[in-house]
Write a protein that holds these residues in place. Structure first.
Motif, PDB file in Angstrom:
ATOM      1  N   GLY A  81     -23.453   6.967   3.973  1.00 54.60           N
ATOM      2  CA  GLY A  81     -23.524   7.179   5.424  1.00 54.60           C
ATOM      3  C   GLY A  81     -24.171   6.038   6.186  1.00 54.60           C
ATOM      4  O   GLY A  81     -24.264   6.097   7.421  1.00 54.60           O
ATOM      5  N   ALA A  82     -24.618   4.970   5.481  1.00 57.24           N
ATOM      6  CA  ALA A  82     -25.286   3.857   6.165  1.00 57.24           C
ATOM      7  C   ALA A  82     -24.297   3.129   7.074  1.00 57.24           C
ATOM      8  O   ALA A  82     -23.132   2.941   6.732  1.00 57.24           O
ATOM      9  N   LEU A  83     -24.782   2.727   8.260  1.00 62.77           N
ATOM     10  CA  LEU A  83     -23.940   2.077   9.258  1.00 62.77           C
ATOM     11  C   LEU A  83     -24.420   0.646   9.514  1.00 62.77           C
ATOM     12  O   LEU A  83     -25.628   0.374   9.507  1.00 62.77           O
ATOM     13  N   ASP A  84     -23.463  -0.261   9.793  1.00 60.71           N
ATOM     14  CA  ASP A  84     -23.759  -1.681   9.992  1.00 60.71           C
ATOM     15  C   ASP A  84     -24.011  -1.947  11.485  1.00 60.71           C
ATOM     16  O   ASP A  84     -23.082  -2.188  12.254  1.00 60.71           O
ATOM     17  N   TYR A  85     -25.281  -1.920  11.905  1.00 60.71           N
ATOM     18  CA  TYR A  85     -25.587  -2.122  13.320  1.00 60.71           C
ATOM     19  C   TYR A  85     -25.494  -3.595  13.711  1.00 60.71           C
ATOM     20  O   TYR A  85     -25.333  -3.917  14.890  1.00 60.71           O
ATOM     21  N   MET A  86     -25.566  -4.523  12.745  1.00 59.63           N
ATOM     22  CA  MET A  86     -25.523  -5.950  13.089  1.00 59.63           C
ATOM     23  C   MET A  86     -24.123  -6.361  13.574  1.00 59.63           C
ATOM     24  O   MET A  86     -23.976  -6.988  14.633  1.00 59.63           O
ATOM     25  N   SER A  87     -23.078  -5.996  12.815  1.00 57.92           N
ATOM     26  CA  SER A  87     -21.729  -6.371  13.247  1.00 57.92           C
ATOM     27  C   SER A  87     -21.336  -5.628  14.519  1.00 57.92           C
ATOM     28  O   SER A  87     -20.622  -6.151  15.370  1.00 57.92           O
ATOM     29  N   PHE A  88     -21.832  -4.376  14.689  1.00 58.21           N
ATOM     30  CA  PHE A  88     -21.572  -3.615  15.918  1.00 58.21           C
ATOM     31  C   PHE A  88     -22.160  -4.331  17.130  1.00 58.21           C
ATOM     32  O   PHE A  88     -21.506  -4.485  18.162  1.00 58.21           O
ATOM     33  N   SER A  89     -23.409  -4.812  17.000  1.00 62.10           N
ATOM     34  CA  SER A  89     -24.075  -5.497  18.119  1.00 62.10           C
ATOM     35  C   SER A  89     -23.372  -6.808  18.439  1.00 62.10           C
ATOM     36  O   SER A  89     -23.203  -7.172  19.614  1.00 62.10           O
ATOM     37  N   THR A  90     -22.966  -7.535  17.384  1.00 58.16           N
ATOM     38  CA  THR A  90     -22.267  -8.799  17.617  1.00 58.16           C
ATOM     39  C   THR A  90     -20.939  -8.564  18.329  1.00 58.16           C
ATOM     40  O   THR A  90     -20.558  -9.323  19.233  1.00 58.16           O
ATOM     41  N   ALA A  91     -20.248  -7.478  17.950  1.00 54.60           N
ATOM     42  CA  ALA A  91     -18.954  -7.180  18.574  1.00 54.60           C
ATOM     43  C   ALA A  91     -19.090  -6.875  20.057  1.00 54.60           C
ATOM     44  O   ALA A  91     -18.174  -7.120  20.842  1.00 54.60           O
ATOM     45  N   LEU A  92     -20.254  -6.337  20.465  1.00 54.36           N
ATOM     46  CA  LEU A  92     -20.460  -6.046  21.883  1.00 54.36           C
ATOM     47  C   LEU A  92     -20.386  -7.304  22.746  1.00 54.36           C
ATOM     48  O   LEU A  92     -20.054  -7.242  23.929  1.00 54.36           O
ATOM     49  N   TYR A  93     -20.656  -8.458  22.160  1.00 50.22           N
ATOM     50  CA  TYR A  93     -20.723  -9.709  22.934  1.00 50.22           C
ATOM     51  C   TYR A  93     -19.633 -10.692  22.536  1.00 50.22           C
ATOM     52  O   TYR A  93     -19.636 -11.834  22.980  1.00 50.22           O
ATOM     53  N   GLY A  94     -18.684 -10.271  21.733  1.00 50.38           N
ATOM     54  CA  GLY A  94     -17.637 -11.190  21.323  1.00 50.38           C
ATOM     55  C   GLY A  94     -16.281 -10.560  21.441  1.00 50.38           C
ATOM     56  O   GLY A  94     -16.058  -9.644  22.209  1.00 50.38           O
ATOM     57  N   GLU A  95     -15.328 -11.061  20.652  1.00 56.14           N
ATOM     58  CA  GLU A  95     -13.970 -10.522  20.675  1.00 56.14           C
ATOM     59  C   GLU A  95     -14.001  -9.152  20.014  1.00 56.14           C
ATOM     60  O   GLU A  95     -14.411  -9.007  18.865  1.00 56.14           O
ATOM     61  N   THR A  96     -13.568  -8.130  20.720  1.00 56.91           N
ATOM     62  CA  THR A  96     -13.669  -6.774  20.194  1.00 56.91           C
ATOM     63  C   THR A  96     -12.663  -5.882  20.883  1.00 56.91           C
ATOM     64  O   THR A  96     -12.208  -6.175  21.982  1.00 56.91           O
ATOM     65  N   ASP A  97     -12.301  -4.800  20.233  1.00 55.27           N
ATOM     66  CA  ASP A  97     -11.419  -3.792  20.837  1.00 55.27           C
ATOM     67  C   ASP A  97     -12.205  -2.686  21.503  1.00 55.27           C
ATOM     68  O   ASP A  97     -11.627  -1.733  22.013  1.00 55.27           O
ATOM     69  N   LEU A  98     -13.551  -2.810  21.484  1.00 52.99           N
ATOM     70  CA  LEU A  98     -14.364  -1.738  22.081  1.00 52.99           C
ATOM     71  C   LEU A  98     -14.101  -1.653  23.565  1.00 52.99           C
ATOM     72  O   LEU A  98     -13.938  -2.648  24.212  1.00 52.99           O
TER      73      LEU A  98
END
Length: 895
Positions: free
Chosen positions: A878-895
């Motif tokens: 159940g561990a989640l990767d908060y580092m790649s999530f945070s980076t995606a907020l400021y880069g190329e992302t589908d969010l």
């Protein structure tokens, strides 16, 4: 001596001299020393127990210096010099000096305190030394909003207890006497340990005992204060209370960091959620508008009609309904779409996010191109409708003219074939035969005169075919019948002429009078027929000049009626002369004219018809003159209104443009004035609607030109729509500038300076600068750009930021965004990662339960759904990767 955080670390200033001043002013309470002794002893033991020891008597147990050195090692985490193990006085003094030297090495300047006083058990000096240690190692690092340690600790208490009833922390003397402040601090961070609602200000001892017991049992904070001492002392000791409260601060500092981290994450996620909502709304509006344009274009591009005037007029009315009812909401939708897009891009820039790229085919330029295509199709469609109306009106006129001339010709030819095929001349006497020949010559003359009419009929039929008249089949069939009959008449005429010529050798006598009548009557009769046709001929005109030309021609025709009357009388006199001779000589059958079928009665009747048709033609032309006069009135009415509305729209456009240049007051003033203009423009809309009604009347009257104005309805419509778009765009730009100013923390003066500098170099008021103008503008604002190669490279990097598409121009919003970024900070991916790391207790991953515990429910679920699984080492289910999530907020992302 003042340290960097403002805490006084000089013993004499911080302790001895202050107490001496309190004693002189009568404020020193003897009970304070007792309270300090209890509190400082408990504080020391809270640290010494980590080394497996404790003190019982503060002034006795520090005399040899050993536990004092041990205390400093525990609280500092550093190793002091090896202590002297001897029991002589000089050994003790040496150990205490080592402790005092260590304290001094931490930037603390001890005044009026020496090792001898500590070794001799001087309580006041010992308490002063311990207070200095507490200040340095427990309180100095407390900093809230860059205040001094004491002020920062007080502000921390005030903020944490602000929501609680009956708690008002103003100082470290009286504000904590009733125990509620201690209970509030515990409940704020651990609401599970205390039921604050059951506490009462009237039970101070119960409140104090509750707080001290809970802190000791569950928070590992020893009892450093005595409830009875706090209650029985008028003014409890500030140092004792501060020491105890600082333990609360250090206990809850981890929760404080987690709260700060959670707040930062919530802020970032809220921005991202709002941006996603705006993106979805943009996509929905863009899809809807493009789909409407896609459905509308085939209708506008269609050129199919039933080739009838009524059908085209129906299409024209449908087009007017489209312009009045269906298109205006789409104009507003397009303006809202552009406004939302600009607001979204501004918010993305302000939150340090990448620019939003709409789905392929839905960019602002795509929508603009589709809209331009729609407007071109509208213009072409309306032009086609008007041209088709003119063409079909002419077709109807030509069709009626064809019918009229064909009817007249067919009336004339009726019975002519039978007459030409007759063998009547074979039983005639000589004079009768000659009469038949003359009659035939007259017919030939009449036939030749009708050749022009047949050619006119054929020409009109050809024109109807060229203009694609809807009933060309019947027109062509009738024209063909007339031409075929005409050919037969020609052949029959020639054949009869040959037969008469052959008989002419036998028959010689010709009746001169009948012949003269026939010769004169035939052309006059043709003139009468032609004149009657002209007098009832239909016409179509569009201008005063045309109808006046027809009236002038009619007047000229009326001037010839005198000569015609003379000719009529001459012809009638010939008949009268024949009648006189026949009567005088009793010639049988002499009244019958062998050379023509025309009679005096026919001539008299036709001449009477002409005399009656002249005034009727006068009335028809007068009616058309009134119609053209009414059209002229409509032209002037439209021109008078258009010549007011057109300049008004241009004046409003100039005013809105001037406001958009940012030259008139603050942004709020500009926004207020733009909204006033917006209200004024919408209030002016009835003038446009009135002009549309006049324009409809103009079109229905088939008026296609107007020399009284240069404005057309199309140019006024476009100007009106451009004015509305310009106002909406300028309001959006000003709102975005306010958003930029407020979110970036720039002042109105800075914004005015940016706008003034930009406008100074924007000489042509285009709202954009060339690279050289932009460089001059930066220099005017104090931006240093060298004239060497490095300066050119720096300036090219700046240009790449403000003009990423390499258009060769810098617009004001990009210029403002660059200037604000130069002086303000924004949140970054690194800051968000650090915040998540605090919530995750320094783990490289975070668990769903941790997110639900630290964040609001909706934002916690937002993260859980979007965070990818953690794939690094030492992960758990159940561990989640908060580092790649945070980076995606400021880069190329589908969010």
């Amino acid at each position: 001596m003042m340290m960097e955080n403002g805490i006084s670390m000089e013993y004499g200033d911080g302790y001895m001299e202050q107490e001496e001043e309190w004693e002189r002013e009568g404020l020193l309470d003897p009970a304070w020393e007792k309270q300090q002794k209890k509190t400082f002893t408990a504080w020391c033991n809270s640290h010494l127990r980590k080394a497996g020891t404790a003190i019982d008597n503060i002034e006795e147990d520090f005399r040899n210096g050993l536990k004092l050195m041990l205390l400093l090692e525990v609280i500092s985490g550093e190793t002091l010099p090896k202590p002297d193990r001897g029991k002589m006085r000089f050994h003790k003094i040496a150990n205490v000096n080592k402790a005092l030297d260590f304290i001094a090495s931490k930037g603390v300047h001890l005044v009026s305190i020496g090792a001898e006083e500590i070794v001799d058990g001087n309580l006041k000096m010992t308490l002063g030394m311990i207070w200095t240690i507490i200040l340095r190692f427990a309180i100095q690092d407390i900093s809230v909003e860059e205040m001094t340690a004491k002020e920062g600790l007080l502000l921390w208490c005030q903020r944490k207890t602000a929501p609680y009833k009956n708690v008002n922390v103003q100082n470290f003397h009286l504000s904590f006497k009733d125990g509620l402040a201690f209970c509030a601090l515990i409940h704020r961070h651990r609401p599970d340990l205390i039921d604050y609602a059951k506490l009462s200000k009237d039970n101070p001892l119960e409140n104090l005992n509750t707080a001290f017991d809970v802190a000791e049992k569950y928070l590992d904070i020893p009892r450093m204060l005595d409830p009875d001492d706090l209650q029985n002392t008028a003014l409890p000791d500030e140092r004792a209370v501060m020491t105890y409260v600082s333990s609360y601060y250090h206990c809850f500092s981890g929760a404080q960091k987690a709260e700060t981290a959670a707040n930062r994450i919530c802020k970032v996620l809220k921005v991202n959620q709002e941006n996603e909502r705006l993106m979805e709304e943009y996509e929905r509006l863009a899809s809807d508008l493009l789909e409407w344009i896609r459905r509308t274009m085939p209708w506008l591009n269609s050129r199919q009609a039933d080739n009838s005037l009524a059908g085209v007029q129906k299409k024209l009315e449908e087009y007017r309904t489209y312009r009045r009812k269906h298109k205006p909401p789409r104009v507003e939708q397009k303006a809202k779409l552009e406004t939302n897009f600009n607001t979204l891009q501004t918010k993305l820039r302000l939150s340090n996010r990448p620019a939003y790229l709409p789905t392929e085919g839905k960019t602002v330029s795509d929508i603009s191109n589709a809209w331009k295509g729609l407007e071109l199709a509208e213009k072409a469609f309306e032009e086609w409708l008007l041209a088709e109306t003119m063409r079909l009106e002419r077709l109807e006129h030509l069709a009626q003219k064809f019918k009229h001339k064909a009817d007249a010709h067919e009336d004339w030819t009726r019975g002519k074939e039978e007459m030409l095929q007759s063998q009547d001349f074979r039983q005639c006497k000589l004079n009768e035969l000659k009469a038949l020949k003359k009659k035939h010559e007259a017919f030939e003359s009449d036939l030749a005169a009708h050749q022009d009419r047949v050619e006119q009929i054929a020409a009109i039929a050809q024109e109807l075919n060229t203009l694609e008249y809807h009933d060309c089949v019947s027109v062509n069939a009738r024209c063909q019948r007339i031409c075929d009959q005409w050919d037969r008449l020609g052949a029959l005429t020639q054949r009869r002429r040959t037969a008469l010529d052959e008989a002419e050798r036998i028959l010689e006598k010709i009746d001169i009078l009948h012949l003269e009548f026939a010769k004169r009557a035939a052309p006059f009769n043709n003139w009468l027929d032609g004149t009657r046709e002209d007098l009832v001929d239909m016409f179509i005109v569009h201008t005063m000049e045309e109808i006046q030309g027809l009236i002038q021609a009619h007047d000229q025709f009326k001037a010839t009626l005198g000569e015609a009357d003379k000719e009529f009388n001459l012809i009638v006199n010939l008949v009268r002369e024949v009648e006189s001779i026949v009567k005088q000589h009793q010639i049988p059958g002499g009244l019958e004219n062998p050379y023509t079928t025309l009679t005096a009665h026919d001539m008299t009747r036709k001449w009477s018809d002409v005399r009656q048709l002249v005034p009727q033609r006068d009335q028809t032309l007068a009616n058309e003159l009134r119609k053209q006069q009414n059209n002229e009135m409509l032209r002037r009415q439209f021109a008078d209104k258009a010549n007011v509305v057109g300049p008004w729209i241009e004046m409003q456009m100039d005013a809105v443009t001037a406001i958009g240049m940012g030259l008139q007051g603050s942004l709020e003033d500009q926004l207020h004035r733009l909204k006033e203009y917006e209200q004024a423009v919408y209030a002016y809309k009835p003038n446009i609607e009135e002009l549309e009604k006049i324009h409809q009347a103009v079109q229905e009257s088939m008026i296609f030109e107007n020399r009284y104005t240069n404005y057309t309805m199309e140019t006024l419509r476009v100007g009106w729509e451009q004015l509305l778009t310009s106002i909406n765009r300028n309001i959006n730009e000003v709102e975005n500038q306010i958003l930029t100013r407020d979110s970036k923390g720039i002042s109105q003066e800075q914004l005015n300076e940016f706008r003034s500098s930009f406008n100074h170099f924007d000489k042509n008021r285009t709202g954009r600068l060339t690279p050289e103008e932009f460089k001059s503008c930066l220099v005017s604002l104090g931006y240093s750009i060298g004239k060497d190669r490095q300066g050119d490279m720096d300036f090219q990097r700046i240009l790449a930021v403000v003009d990423p598409n390499n258009t060769g121009y810098v617009h004001f919003d990009a210029f403002l965004d660059f200037m604000t970024r130069e002086s303000t900070d924004t949140d970054t991916a690194e800051q968000v990662i650090d915040s998540f790391r605090i919530l995750a207790a320094d783990k490289p991953y975070i668990l769903p339960d941790e997110l639900r515990r630290e964040l609001p429910p909706d934002q916690a679920e937002y993260c859980i759904q979007r965070m990818p699984p953690y794939k690094g080492p030492n992960g758990v289910p159940g561990a989640l990767d908060y580092m790649s999530f945070s980076t995606a907020l400021y880069g190329e992302t589908d969010l």
